[in-house]
Design a protein around this motif. Structure first.
Motif, PDB file in Angstrom:
ATOM      1  N   ASP A  63      35.358  53.255  63.271  1.00 35.49           N
ATOM      2  CA  ASP A  63      35.748  54.064  64.433  1.00 35.49           C
ATOM      3  C   ASP A  63      34.798  55.250  64.576  1.00 35.49           C
ATOM      4  O   ASP A  63      33.910  55.472  63.747  1.00 35.49           O
ATOM      5  CB  ASP A  63      37.183  54.555  64.282  1.00 35.49           C
ATOM      6  N   ASN A  64      35.004  56.031  65.622  1.00 32.61           N
ATOM      7  CA  ASN A  64      34.117  57.161  65.919  1.00 32.61           C
ATOM      8  C   ASN A  64      34.712  58.505  65.524  1.00 32.61           C
ATOM      9  O   ASN A  64      34.293  59.545  66.036  1.00 32.61           O
ATOM     10  CB  ASN A  64      33.764  57.170  67.413  1.00 32.61           C
ATOM     11  N   ASN A  65      35.674  58.497  64.648  1.00 31.84           N
ATOM     12  CA  ASN A  65      36.178  59.757  64.099  1.00 31.84           C
ATOM     13  C   ASN A  65      35.037  60.461  63.364  1.00 31.84           C
ATOM     14  O   ASN A  65      34.194  59.821  62.734  1.00 31.84           O
ATOM     15  CB  ASN A  65      37.335  59.459  63.143  1.00 31.84           C
ATOM     16  N   ALA A  66      34.986  61.790  63.431  1.00 33.37           N
ATOM     17  CA  ALA A  66      33.882  62.546  62.827  1.00 33.37           C
ATOM     18  C   ALA A  66      33.746  62.251  61.339  1.00 33.37           C
ATOM     19  O   ALA A  66      32.635  62.109  60.817  1.00 33.37           O
ATOM     20  CB  ALA A  66      34.090  64.043  63.053  1.00 33.37           C
ATOM     21  N   TYR A  67      34.880  62.135  60.633  1.00 32.73           N
ATOM     22  CA  TYR A  67      34.807  61.862  59.200  1.00 32.73           C
ATOM     23  C   TYR A  67      34.346  60.431  58.929  1.00 32.73           C
ATOM     24  O   TYR A  67      33.648  60.172  57.946  1.00 32.73           O
ATOM     25  CB  TYR A  67      36.153  62.122  58.532  1.00 32.73           C
ATOM     26  N   SER A  68      34.735  59.489  59.801  1.00 34.03           N
ATOM     27  CA  SER A  68      34.268  58.116  59.638  1.00 34.03           C
ATOM     28  C   SER A  68      32.753  58.038  59.835  1.00 34.03           C
ATOM     29  O   SER A  68      32.057  57.321  59.108  1.00 34.03           O
ATOM     30  CB  SER A  68      34.979  57.200  60.635  1.00 34.03           C
ATOM     31  N   ILE A  69      32.266  58.769  60.811  1.00 29.33           N
ATOM     32  CA  ILE A  69      30.817  58.830  61.029  1.00 29.33           C
ATOM     33  C   ILE A  69      30.128  59.422  59.816  1.00 29.33           C
ATOM     34  O   ILE A  69      29.095  58.932  59.358  1.00 29.33           O
ATOM     35  CB  ILE A  69      30.505  59.645  62.305  1.00 29.33           C
ATOM     36  N   TYR A  70      30.741  60.478  59.277  1.00 29.51           N
ATOM     37  CA  TYR A  70      30.163  61.111  58.086  1.00 29.51           C
ATOM     38  C   TYR A  70      30.091  60.129  56.921  1.00 29.51           C
ATOM     39  O   TYR A  70      29.082  60.043  56.213  1.00 29.51           O
ATOM     40  CB  TYR A  70      30.995  62.335  57.701  1.00 29.51           C
ATOM     41  N   ILE A  71      31.161  59.361  56.696  1.00 30.94           N
ATOM     42  CA  ILE A  71      31.193  58.420  55.575  1.00 30.94           C
ATOM     43  C   ILE A  71      30.172  57.309  55.781  1.00 30.94           C
ATOM     44  O   ILE A  71      29.454  56.929  54.848  1.00 30.94           O
ATOM     45  CB  ILE A  71      32.610  57.834  55.413  1.00 30.94           C
ATOM     46  N   THR A  72      30.080  56.784  57.003  1.00 27.95           N
ATOM     47  CA  THR A  72      29.081  55.752  57.293  1.00 27.95           C
ATOM     48  C   THR A  72      27.673  56.283  57.061  1.00 27.95           C
ATOM     49  O   THR A  72      26.830  55.620  56.445  1.00 27.95           O
ATOM     50  CB  THR A  72      29.221  55.275  58.756  1.00 27.95           C
ATOM     51  N   SER A  73      27.426  57.478  57.552  1.00 24.64           N
ATOM     52  CA  SER A  73      26.118  58.100  57.365  1.00 24.64           C
ATOM     53  C   SER A  73      25.829  58.333  55.889  1.00 24.64           C
ATOM     54  O   SER A  73      24.699  58.150  55.422  1.00 24.64           O
ATOM     55  CB  SER A  73      26.058  59.422  58.129  1.00 24.64           C
ATOM     56  N   LEU A  74      26.853  58.726  55.144  1.00 19.01           N
ATOM     57  CA  LEU A  74      26.695  58.944  53.711  1.00 19.01           C
ATOM     58  C   LEU A  74      26.273  57.646  53.018  1.00 19.01           C
ATOM     59  O   LEU A  74      25.363  57.637  52.190  1.00 19.01           O
ATOM     60  CB  LEU A  74      27.999  59.467  53.119  1.00 19.01           C
ATOM     61  N   CYS A  75      26.923  56.542  53.373  1.00 17.39           N
ATOM     62  CA  CYS A  75      26.560  55.249  52.794  1.00 17.39           C
ATOM     63  C   CYS A  75      25.100  54.908  53.087  1.00 17.39           C
ATOM     64  O   CYS A  75      24.359  54.471  52.194  1.00 17.39           O
ATOM     65  CB  CYS A  75      27.462  54.150  53.338  1.00 17.39           C
ATOM     66  N   ASN A  76      24.699  55.086  54.342  1.00 16.61           N
ATOM     67  CA  ASN A  76      23.317  54.782  54.714  1.00 16.61           C
ATOM     68  C   ASN A  76      22.332  55.674  53.959  1.00 16.61           C
ATOM     69  O   ASN A  76      21.279  55.219  53.498  1.00 16.61           O
ATOM     70  CB  ASN A  76      23.133  54.950  56.220  1.00 16.61           C
ATOM     71  N   LYS A  98      22.230  57.315  67.013  1.00 18.06           N
ATOM     72  CA  LYS A  98      23.400  56.973  67.821  1.00 18.06           C
ATOM     73  C   LYS A  98      24.607  57.813  67.407  1.00 18.06           C
ATOM     74  O   LYS A  98      25.373  58.279  68.256  1.00 18.06           O
ATOM     75  CB  LYS A  98      23.710  55.482  67.677  1.00 18.06           C
ATOM     76  N   GLN A  99      24.769  57.996  66.092  1.00 14.05           N
ATOM     77  CA  GLN A  99      25.883  58.808  65.604  1.00 14.05           C
ATOM     78  C   GLN A  99      25.768  60.249  66.084  1.00 14.05           C
ATOM     79  O   GLN A  99      26.753  60.854  66.531  1.00 14.05           O
ATOM     80  CB  GLN A  99      25.927  58.763  64.078  1.00 14.05           C
ATOM     81  N   LEU A 100      24.563  60.797  65.993  1.00 12.05           N
ATOM     82  CA  LEU A 100      24.360  62.178  66.437  1.00 12.05           C
ATOM     83  C   LEU A 100      24.543  62.317  67.944  1.00 12.05           C
ATOM     84  O   LEU A 100      25.099  63.317  68.420  1.00 12.05           O
ATOM     85  CB  LEU A 100      22.967  62.653  66.015  1.00 12.05           C
ATOM     86  N   ALA A 101      24.093  61.317  68.697  1.00  7.14           N
ATOM     87  CA  ALA A 101      24.262  61.361  70.153  1.00  7.14           C
ATOM     88  C   ALA A 101      25.746  61.357  70.510  1.00  7.14           C
ATOM     89  O   ALA A 101      26.189  62.087  71.408  1.00  7.14           O
ATOM     90  CB  ALA A 101      23.552  60.175  70.802  1.00  7.14           C
ATOM     91  N   LEU A 113      31.259  69.791  64.093  1.00  5.17           N
ATOM     92  CA  LEU A 113      30.142  70.603  63.604  1.00  5.17           C
ATOM     93  C   LEU A 113      29.811  70.268  62.145  1.00  5.17           C
ATOM     94  O   LEU A 113      28.641  70.213  61.761  1.00  5.17           O
ATOM     95  CB  LEU A 113      30.465  72.087  63.741  1.00  5.17           C
ATOM     96  N   PHE A 114      30.837  70.032  61.352  1.00  3.49           N
ATOM     97  CA  PHE A 114      30.621  69.649  59.955  1.00  3.49           C
ATOM     98  C   PHE A 114      29.827  68.344  59.881  1.00  3.49           C
ATOM     99  O   PHE A 114      28.834  68.235  59.141  1.00  3.49           O
ATOM    100  CB  PHE A 114      31.960  69.495  59.246  1.00  3.49           C
ATOM    101  N   ALA A 115      30.260  67.340  60.641  1.00 11.29           N
ATOM    102  CA  ALA A 115      29.578  66.040  60.614  1.00 11.29           C
ATOM    103  C   ALA A 115      28.142  66.166  61.125  1.00 11.29           C
ATOM    104  O   ALA A 115      27.222  65.562  60.558  1.00 11.29           O
ATOM    105  CB  ALA A 115      30.360  65.030  61.443  1.00 11.29           C
ATOM    106  N   GLN A 116      27.948  66.949  62.177  1.00 10.40           N
ATOM    107  CA  GLN A 116      26.599  67.130  62.714  1.00 10.40           C
ATOM    108  C   GLN A 116      25.676  67.780  61.683  1.00 10.40           C
ATOM    109  O   GLN A 116      24.542  67.319  61.474  1.00 10.40           O
ATOM    110  CB  GLN A 116      26.649  67.993  63.982  1.00 10.40           C
ATOM    111  N   ALA A 117      26.157  68.849  61.064  1.00  8.65           N
ATOM    112  CA  ALA A 117      25.331  69.532  60.061  1.00  8.65           C
ATOM    113  C   ALA A 117      25.010  68.607  58.899  1.00  8.65           C
ATOM    114  O   ALA A 117      23.864  68.546  58.426  1.00  8.65           O
ATOM    115  CB  ALA A 117      26.047  70.791  59.559  1.00  8.65           C
ATOM    116  N   GLU A 118      26.000  67.864  58.442  1.00  6.49           N
ATOM    117  CA  GLU A 118      25.787  66.961  57.311  1.00  6.49           C
ATOM    118  C   GLU A 118      24.787  65.859  57.659  1.00  6.49           C
ATOM    119  O   GLU A 118      23.911  65.529  56.858  1.00  6.49           O
ATOM    120  CB  GLU A 118      27.117  66.342  56.880  1.00  6.49           C
TER     121      GLU A 118
END
Length: 497
Positions: A63-76, A98-101, A113-118
């Motif tokens: 999903d596109n929840n900020a924390y889900s994006i963060y976790i996906t990005s963390l894995c990558n 795409k995530q940042l957009a 903001l947390f997800a963007q900074a991370e």
């Protein structure tokens, strides 16, 4: 204009290179300590990421929840930093974009903001790993802007302390000659502020508290040269967390760095991942220190066989050759030295040191090398026995004589014999010559260690003199790390006034 752009890049490159090891480890070791923010699938995904099960983790957070994006990005990010597979950089970079957009299109919130900074910070480290310093520098600047904005707008949102505290420490480590660049770009950092923020986060009940504790352990262990504080953090983390693989890995690296190969091996044996070549490399190092050369060779060769990147490959082949040399198998030693020479990539200090030794006419002194590794592993009695077997005819060159006194200094220092260590270190400095021309790392590290010894006795004036002298040596292969430690120590001295 070109000069200004280049100065900016150099300043940021300095920041990134000083923090590269901590950054890789820090990004790798994130954990969830509370369920008050993350959903059950997100928490499970985080747990899978801890065990390097990135595909499974990503499948739970589509999903596109900020924390889900963060976790996906963390894995990558973890997959790129750990495996260094260049084939994944471009597709994962597209996912980052795409995530940042998407995050940019969302209403401003603490979580966004947390997800963007991370994400910007993670991407900066990825660019550094793949030697794209300019891209990394400006991603770092963007992360700084977002983290600063988040701290100002949502001062009670504790997870933001992770990004903001890390960036404060990185920027606080910038050499003074580049501070004008930071001022021009409206950026500033403070190591003390960063440490305070991470400590506050570490003591909180937020889902980022474990990351903060791990990062504090890395800072105290690698930068501030406070191994007992680092060990305290790691021991507490192991006691408090049910998922221990990641923390044990960090603990193993710190134990090895702090002259305890036995503890490192014990922690490495508890790790369950079978697809992480870094474990093989660390195991090889610890076994080399212990003197178990045959098993060390197998571990180094496993690393070389399975690692998909470039870091430490030259060093692993080089140390395989050393293992054979210390077994008096000169034919196999030469074979692996030649293999090491054929590897052109050398982006770590260990690889650079291997390259310098391999291309030197001095050769490798087996007796001094044995003392070095036994000392590095914490086997002090065995190191003393090896040192007693050295005669003047074993160290005919000036370099070998300097190294002999340096090895004696390190052995005395780590054995708690400070007075003897000081005498040996001073001898090393005297024999090494002019800092502008000396190419051996023995003298600058002797200065660094003398600085630490003087700091322990509250002789801040002498400590400052030795730390400054350590930085003055210009041509040795460990300049980045020794300079970083000396500058961190000088910064600490300022806070004591």
């Amino acid at each position: 204009m070109l000069f200004i752009k280049r100065s900016k890049a150099i300043a940021f490159q300095s920041i990134l290179k000083k923090a590269s090891l901590m950054a890789c480890l820090f990004c790798f070791y994130s954990n969830v300590a509370a369920q008050d923010i993350l959903s059950i699938p997100q928490s499970k995904a985080h747990d899978l990421a801890l065990n390097m099960q990135w595909t499974e983790a990503r499948s739970l957070v589509k999903d596109n929840n900020a924390y889900s994006i963060y976790i996906t990005s963390l894995c990558n990010t973890l997959e790129l930093l750990i495996n260094e597979d260049k084939r994944l950089v471009e597709p994962y970079e597209l996912i980052f974009d795409k995530q940042l957009a998407y995050l940019d299109s969302q209403p401003v919130s603490a979580e966004v903001l947390f997800a963007q900074a991370e994400l910007h910070l993670q991407l900066a480290f990825v660019y550094l790993k793949f030697e794209r310093e300019f891209d990394g520098a400006f991603k770092l600047r963007k992360a700084y802007q977002l983290a600063a904005r988040g701290r100002k707008k949502y001062p009670n949102f504790l997870p933001m302390l992770k990004s903001h505290g890390l960036l404060q420490i990185l920027l606080g480590a910038v050499p003074e000659k580049y501070n004008w660049v930071l001022r021009m770009m409206n950026m500033e950092g403070s190591t003390q502020t960063g440490l305070a923020e991470l400590q506050l986060l570490s003591n909180s009940n937020t889902f980022t508290n474990t990351e903060a504790s791990i990062f504090l352990a890395l800072i105290h262990g690698y930068v501030r040269q406070e191994p007992m504080i680092a060990k305290t953090y790691i021991t507490q983390l192991i006691d408090e967390n049910s998922s221990k693989d990641i923390i044990s890995f960090v603990g193993a690296t710190l134990a090895l760095k702090n002259n305890n190969a036995e503890e490192s091996l014990a922690l490495l044996k508890t790790l369950t991942p079978d697809d992480l070549p870094a474990i093989d490399y660390l195991t090889g190092e610890a076994l080399l220190y212990k003197g178990d050369y045959e098993t060390a060779i197998k571990s180094f060769q496993q690393y070389i066989k399975h690692f998909k990147g470039n870091s430490f490959l030259k060093d692993a082949q080089f140390k395989t050759g050393i293992c054979y040399q210390l077994q008096n198998n000169q034919t196999k030693a030469i074979e692996h030295y030649d293999l090491a020479r054929a590897i052109s990539h050398e982006n770590t200090e260990a690889d650079k040191y291997a390259n310098r030794v391999l291309n030197s006419t001095d050769g490798i002194n087996s007796k001094l090398t044995k003392i070095r590794f036994l000392t590095d592993g914490g086997y002090y009695d065995e190191a003393r026995q090896a040192a007693q077997q050295i005669s003047p005819s074993d160290i005919p060159s000036i370099k070998e004589q300097v190294e002999y006194y340096y090895r004696q200094g390190r052995l005395a220092h780590l054995s708690g014999k400070a007075n003897a260590a000081r005498l040996f270190y001073e001898q090393v400095i005297d024999m090494s010559g002019d800092p502008d021309t000396s190419e051996w790392y023995f003298a600058p590290n002797a200065c660094l260690q003398l600085g630490y010894l003087k700091k322990q006795t509250d002789d801040t004036s002498a400590a400052k003199r030795y730390f400054t002298q350590a930085i003055a040596y210009k041509k040795h292969e460990y300049k980045n790390s020794i300079d970083a430690k000396a500058k961190a120590a000088l910064s600490q001295l300022k806070t004591l006034k």
